[in-house]
Write a protein that holds these residues in place. Sequence first.
Motif, PDB file in Angstrom:
ATOM      1  N   ASP A  56       0.827  -1.203   0.000  1.00  0.00           N
ATOM      2  CA  ASP A  56       0.000   0.000   0.000  1.00  0.00           C
ATOM      3  C   ASP A  56       0.862   1.253   0.000  1.00  0.00           C
ATOM      4  N   THR A  57       0.241   2.349  -0.407  1.00  0.00           N
ATOM      5  CA  THR A  57       0.844   3.669  -0.260  1.00  0.00           C
ATOM      6  C   THR A  57      -0.117   4.507   0.581  1.00  0.00           C
ATOM      7  N   GLY A  58       0.344   5.656   1.031  1.00  0.00           N
ATOM      8  CA  GLY A  58      -0.535   6.522   1.819  1.00  0.00           C
ATOM      9  C   GLY A  58       0.249   7.513   2.651  1.00  0.00           C
ATOM     10  N   LYS A  59      -0.383   7.981   3.730  1.00  0.00           N
ATOM     11  CA  LYS A  59       0.230   9.024   4.556  1.00  0.00           C
ATOM     12  C   LYS A  59       0.256   8.623   6.024  1.00  0.00           C
ATOM     13  N   ILE A  60       1.240   9.188   6.723  1.00  0.00           N
ATOM     14  CA  ILE A  60       1.256   9.110   8.180  1.00  0.00           C
ATOM     15  C   ILE A  60       1.238  10.553   8.682  1.00  0.00           C
ATOM     16  N   ILE A  61       0.323  10.832   9.605  1.00  0.00           N
ATOM     17  CA  ILE A  61       0.163  12.199  10.103  1.00  0.00           C
ATOM     18  C   ILE A  61       0.479  12.218  11.598  1.00  0.00           C
ATOM     19  N   THR A  62       1.348  13.121  12.008  1.00  0.00           N
ATOM     20  CA  THR A  62       1.719  13.205  13.427  1.00  0.00           C
ATOM     21  C   THR A  62       0.711  14.062  14.176  1.00  0.00           C
ATOM     22  N   ASP A  64       1.181  16.760  15.622  1.00  0.00           N
ATOM     23  CA  ASP A  64       1.315  18.189  15.299  1.00  0.00           C
ATOM     24  C   ASP A  64       1.228  18.432  13.785  1.00  0.00           C
ATOM     25  N   ASP A  65       0.495  17.537  13.114  1.00  0.00           N
ATOM     26  CA  ASP A  65       0.106  17.706  11.704  1.00  0.00           C
ATOM     27  C   ASP A  65       1.242  17.658  10.688  1.00  0.00           C
ATOM     28  N   ILE A 111      10.335   8.149  18.649  1.00  0.00           N
ATOM     29  CA  ILE A 111       9.857   6.884  19.204  1.00  0.00           C
ATOM     30  C   ILE A 111       8.835   7.183  20.304  1.00  0.00           C
ATOM     31  N   GLY A 112       7.712   6.479  20.272  1.00  0.00           N
ATOM     32  CA  GLY A 112       6.651   6.714  21.248  1.00  0.00           C
ATOM     33  C   GLY A 112       5.542   7.621  20.727  1.00  0.00           C
ATOM     34  N   ASP A 113       5.804   8.347  19.626  1.00  0.00           N
ATOM     35  CA  ASP A 113       4.749   9.201  19.043  1.00  0.00           C
ATOM     36  C   ASP A 113       3.553   8.346  18.643  1.00  0.00           C
ATOM     37  N   VAL A 114       2.357   8.878  18.899  1.00  0.00           N
ATOM     38  CA  VAL A 114       1.152   8.237  18.364  1.00  0.00           C
ATOM     39  C   VAL A 114       0.774   8.991  17.095  1.00  0.00           C
ATOM     40  N   VAL A 115       0.707   8.266  15.984  1.00  0.00           N
ATOM     41  CA  VAL A 115       0.464   8.889  14.679  1.00  0.00           C
ATOM     42  C   VAL A 115      -0.815   8.310  14.070  1.00  0.00           C
TER      43      VAL A 115
END
Length: 260
Positions: A56-62, A64-65, A111-115
């Motif tokens: 798949d392709t796509g996006k990951i958003i943090t 803080d956008d 590391i630890g960020d929820v995205v």
Amino acid sequence: MKYDYDSIFKLPFTERIYNKEPYLKELKATVLFVENNVAVFDKTIFYAESGGQVSDTGKIITSDDKIANVTDVQHKFGSKLSIKRTDVDVPYIDVETRVVHFFSSEIDFSIGDVVTMNIEWNRRYSIMKHHTLAHFLFYAFNRFFDEENESVSVKGCFIDENKASFSLNKKISIEGWETIKGYALEKINSDKEVIIEPEEKTDTIFYWRYDDIIIPCGGTHIEKLNELDGNSIFFHKKNSGKDRSRIYISSNNIFMLNGL
Ligand SMILES: [Zn+2]
């Protein structure tokens, strides 16, 4: 794409949410590893390339956008599992892998960020249709060669948003191809229920069942065949060399005419 293999090896294996919920378009996940343009999460809805199906392709958003574009997804490490069944041959499968996500440029996660994961849904949905169509074409050529008392083997399988195709170690005659297409369409139009039967030893594969067809699989499929338009299914065949053929099935006629 350099990254630290040892660190990824030490991570827990990635939970594959796409196997349980193929229609899930968005998911929150936690970053476990990040380096350059590579990241690993605790779980994922991004399908990692396997069984001939593209990733798949796509996006990951943090939170803080910040947005990062996923361009490729691959299984790393894991172990081989052998499953024996009397009704169907199950190939060796890779289980408990780390699913590695590759990005278009260097990423800025910690590391630890929820995205938030966001797959490119239209593309994935089209892949799911073509994966399902691949099962019908697989059934049809196997039935044909069985009835001819000939053995056939698949030399390659490829599934993307435009088509599904198989390379076979056999040439197919014009009449034979008409029979194969007829078998595939007859099943597709028989309007039976798709059943996903779990495998007890692992959730990496399951059994895709439809009428008398049973296929061990870890790909993504559509739930109901009425999501396909039975009148808009296209086939193509090319013989090559003295004993090879490549056969295609697609819901996209423009691609079939122009894209091969
Ligand atoms: Zn499948």
